[in-house]
Design a protein around this motif. Structure first.
Motif, PDB file in Angstrom:
ATOM      1  N   GLY A 348     -82.223 -21.474  29.567  1.00 46.37           N
ATOM      2  CA  GLY A 348     -83.062 -20.669  30.452  1.00 46.37           C
ATOM      3  C   GLY A 348     -82.253 -19.744  31.337  1.00 46.37           C
ATOM      4  O   GLY A 348     -82.585 -18.559  31.509  1.00 46.37           O
ATOM      5  N   MET A 349     -81.164 -20.252  31.891  1.00 47.15           N
ATOM      6  CA  MET A 349     -80.348 -19.418  32.781  1.00 47.15           C
ATOM      7  C   MET A 349     -79.620 -18.312  32.021  1.00 47.15           C
ATOM      8  O   MET A 349     -79.456 -17.194  32.525  1.00 47.15           O
ATOM      9  N   LEU A 350     -79.201 -18.596  30.799  1.00 49.20           N
ATOM     10  CA  LEU A 350     -78.565 -17.545  29.998  1.00 49.20           C
ATOM     11  C   LEU A 350     -79.564 -16.452  29.624  1.00 49.20           C
ATOM     12  O   LEU A 350     -79.223 -15.257  29.613  1.00 49.20           O
ATOM     13  N   LEU A 351     -80.811 -16.845  29.323  1.00 46.64           N
ATOM     14  CA  LEU A 351     -81.845 -15.845  29.043  1.00 46.64           C
ATOM     15  C   LEU A 351     -82.108 -14.981  30.274  1.00 46.64           C
ATOM     16  O   LEU A 351     -82.258 -13.753  30.167  1.00 46.64           O
ATOM     17  N   GLY A 352     -82.190 -15.618  31.442  1.00 47.31           N
ATOM     18  CA  GLY A 352     -82.406 -14.858  32.670  1.00 47.31           C
ATOM     19  C   GLY A 352     -81.277 -13.876  32.923  1.00 47.31           C
ATOM     20  O   GLY A 352     -81.509 -12.718  33.311  1.00 47.31           O
ATOM     21  N   ALA A 353     -80.031 -14.308  32.718  1.00 46.19           N
ATOM     22  CA  ALA A 353     -78.882 -13.424  32.920  1.00 46.19           C
ATOM     23  C   ALA A 353     -78.940 -12.239  31.956  1.00 46.19           C
ATOM     24  O   ALA A 353     -78.692 -11.088  32.347  1.00 46.19           O
ATOM     25  N   ALA A 378     -86.213 -12.804  31.847  1.00 55.00           N
ATOM     26  CA  ALA A 378     -86.003 -13.387  33.174  1.00 55.00           C
ATOM     27  C   ALA A 378     -87.127 -14.352  33.534  1.00 55.00           C
ATOM     28  O   ALA A 378     -86.880 -15.446  34.055  1.00 55.00           O
ATOM     29  N   GLY A 379     -88.368 -13.963  33.257  1.00 56.36           N
ATOM     30  CA  GLY A 379     -89.495 -14.831  33.582  1.00 56.36           C
ATOM     31  C   GLY A 379     -89.489 -16.106  32.772  1.00 56.36           C
ATOM     32  O   GLY A 379     -89.675 -17.203  33.312  1.00 56.36           O
ATOM     33  N   PHE A 380     -89.267 -15.984  31.460  1.00 56.71           N
ATOM     34  CA  PHE A 380     -89.240 -17.165  30.604  1.00 56.71           C
ATOM     35  C   PHE A 380     -88.080 -18.082  30.979  1.00 56.71           C
ATOM     36  O   PHE A 380     -88.248 -19.301  31.107  1.00 56.71           O
ATOM     37  N   GLY A 381     -86.897 -17.506  31.159  1.00 58.82           N
ATOM     38  CA  GLY A 381     -85.725 -18.325  31.444  1.00 58.82           C
ATOM     39  C   GLY A 381     -85.843 -19.096  32.738  1.00 58.82           C
ATOM     40  O   GLY A 381     -85.479 -20.276  32.809  1.00 58.82           O
ATOM     41  N   THR A 382     -86.380 -18.463  33.782  1.00 54.10           N
ATOM     42  CA  THR A 382     -86.531 -19.139  35.069  1.00 54.10           C
ATOM     43  C   THR A 382     -87.479 -20.321  34.962  1.00 54.10           C
ATOM     44  O   THR A 382     -87.178 -21.430  35.418  1.00 54.10           O
ATOM     45  N   ALA A 448     -75.986 -14.354  39.318  1.00 53.33           N
ATOM     46  CA  ALA A 448     -76.527 -15.612  39.839  1.00 53.33           C
ATOM     47  C   ALA A 448     -77.025 -16.500  38.708  1.00 53.33           C
ATOM     48  O   ALA A 448     -76.797 -17.721  38.706  1.00 53.33           O
ATOM     49  N   TYR A 449     -77.715 -15.925  37.741  1.00 57.51           N
ATOM     50  CA  TYR A 449     -78.169 -16.698  36.584  1.00 57.51           C
ATOM     51  C   TYR A 449     -76.985 -17.300  35.816  1.00 57.51           C
ATOM     52  O   TYR A 449     -77.034 -18.466  35.389  1.00 57.51           O
ATOM     53  N   LEU A 450     -75.931 -16.527  35.605  1.00 56.09           N
ATOM     54  CA  LEU A 450     -74.769 -17.032  34.878  1.00 56.09           C
ATOM     55  C   LEU A 450     -74.113 -18.194  35.628  1.00 56.09           C
ATOM     56  O   LEU A 450     -73.683 -19.190  35.018  1.00 56.09           O
TER      57      LEU A 450
END
Length: 470
Positions: A348-353, A378-382, A448-450
């Motif tokens: 999820g965090m990698l998708l957001g990044a 970003a929405g899905f990953g979070t 921040a996501y990374l």
């Protein structure tokens, strides 16, 4: 001393009502829905509110961040009060405060009055959210049921987040911005009735006093941090008042840690923070809220101020980002039983990044279709990571500190939200061009996501790990 908050075996939803397993979940999620809806519904309304009440960009930031500031600053207080006086009692009190404050927001004649009412709303939210997770943990003790409950709790945030921009845009365009606050009144009344009827009473631990000096230090830390980030865009990062505020913020944070070391009954026992899963997941929550809500706030201003969209069209433009959150938490909750939480949080965090990095690289005036993919990622990953981070914190906490653990997790998340909104607004105000500030904000969010992905790899336990919860 541990006492029951006057439980009754004949109370619907209590011990004598095993045939209603979903009733506590629906009741608790109604309150959480209201809190999250109020976060997202305001994003498309604040530019209109600012014009109607003649508020500056800093004033617009405070309409959003005043709520989040109090919310974040008092979450640990709400958790401690829930552990001491009973989570259901504090939850219901928060629903009443939040509903009345929403009416005050809708009736506010000036921006100052609106900000004041938003502060009271934040108090209500701080009492609602810690109790929501603690009541779910109480109602669903089995790990599989609890994981599903947390997944649905997270999906409620997704539903509220996805409904917020569209509902806000529709209400602002057709009825007026005040209606975005009045919508909370029926939701609050329904939540209170459902909770009193279907959620069983909670234990009270009257031997655990609230550590008010520590609470004051925490509130000062959050308030100073938000103020510094909000005002830096207008005053400049090297302004003496900004530097003084930053120094005081560090001092108040140090005072909080010192007080917790010395207190006989600390509000946040530091031994809990020595748990890598708990402290790591709390930091992950801060980082993904910082990135996601910073994106939503700056994107709302971008679509309305820079592209000239109406509030309704802005809600539609943001829909790809928030629509993905509707089912990502449920999917994460289902997959976690097979994979564990670590791979889901990392993914999820990698998708957001990737999403925010894609927006930052899209150019100064990209076609809207180029932004759909980044917003969806970003929405899905979070939301995909939320269930795992929530379960990690709550599983690492002793049962006696379930309210405190919930408060810790949501405190860090709301600090992240406040910081993301404040920093995003300041970057828009301080940058040479609007799009330069926007792309800088997106790049910082991607970083921040990374960072959250790296933390998840080291801090979220693998499948089958059983943390000690003594």
């Amino acid at each position: 001393m541990v006492r029951a908050d006057r439980p009754r075996a004949d109370r619907p939803g209590g011990p004598a009502a095993p045939g209603r397993p979903l009733a506590p979940l629906l009741a608790v999620c109604a309150g959480y829905f209201m809190v999250i809806l109020d976060v997202t519904v305001i994003n498309v309304a604040v530019p209109v509110v600012g014009r109607d009440l003649s508020a500056s960009l800093t004033g617009i930031q405070w309409i959003t961040d005043g709520y989040t500031l109090v919310f974040a600053g008092l979450l640990l207080t709400g958790g401690a009060l829930g552990d001491r006086l009973g989570n259901r009692r504090i939850f219901c009190t928060g629903v009443v405060v939040f509903t009345l404050a929403s009416a005050g927001c809708g009736l506010a004649p000036t921006s100052e009055a609106l900000i004041a009412a938003r502060l009271v709303e934040g108090l209500g939210a701080a009492l609602i959210v810690p109790g929501s997770l603690a009541l779910l943990q109480q109602a669903y003790p089995a790990p599989a049921e609890r994981s599903r409950a947390f997944g649905l709790w997270g999906s409620m945030a997704g539903i509220a987040a996805s409904a917020g921009p569209l509902l806000g845009g529709l209400l602002v365009t057709t009825v007026g911005w005040r209606s975005v606050f009045f919508i909370n009144l029926p939701v609050g009344c329904a939540c209170l009735l459902l909770t009193l009827r279907h959620v069983s009473a909670s234990a009270r631990r009257t031997d655990r006093p609230v550590d008010w000096p520590a609470q004051c230090a925490l509130i000062a830390t959050v308030a100073l941090l938000t103020t510094v980030l909000n005002e830096a865009g207008r005053r400049g990062w090297t302004d003496p008042l900004i530097l003084t505020g930053a120094g005081l913020c560090l001092l108040s944070a140090a005072a909080f840690v010192l007080r917790e070391r010395l207190a006989r009954t600390p509000v946040l026992p530091l031994r809990l923070l020595r748990s890598r899963p708990m402290s790591g997941a709390a930091a992950i929550g801060l980082l993904f809220n910082f990135a996601f809500y910073g994106m939503i706030f700056t994107a709302s201003l971008y679509f309305q101020h820079h592209r000239g969209l109406t509030a309704l069209r802005t809600g539609l433009a943001l829909f790809p980002a928030v629509a993905m959150t509707m089912f990502a938490s449920v999917l994460s909750g289902r997959l976690a039983r097979r994979t564990g939480h670590r791979p889901l949080v990392v993914t999820g965090m990698l998708l957001g990044a990737a999403g925010l990095a894609g927006w930052a690289a899209a150019g100064s005036r990209p076609d809207y279709l180029l932004l759909v993919g980044p917003m969806m990622a970003a929405g899905f990953g979070t939301s995909f990571a939320l269930t795992g981070a929530t379960a990690t914190v709550m599983s690492a906490a002793p049962d006696a500190y379930s309210g405190t653990a919930s408060a810790l997790f949501n405190t860090t998340r709301q600090i992240g939200s406040a910081a993301g909104v404040a920093l995003g607004g300041s970057l828009l105000a301080a940058a040479a061009g609007f799009t330069t500030g926007l792309r800088t904000s997106m790049a910082i969010g991607a970083a921040a996501y990374l960072t959250a992905a790296a933390l998840a790899f080291f801090c979220v336990p693998p499948k089958g790990h059983r943390p000690a919860t003594g």
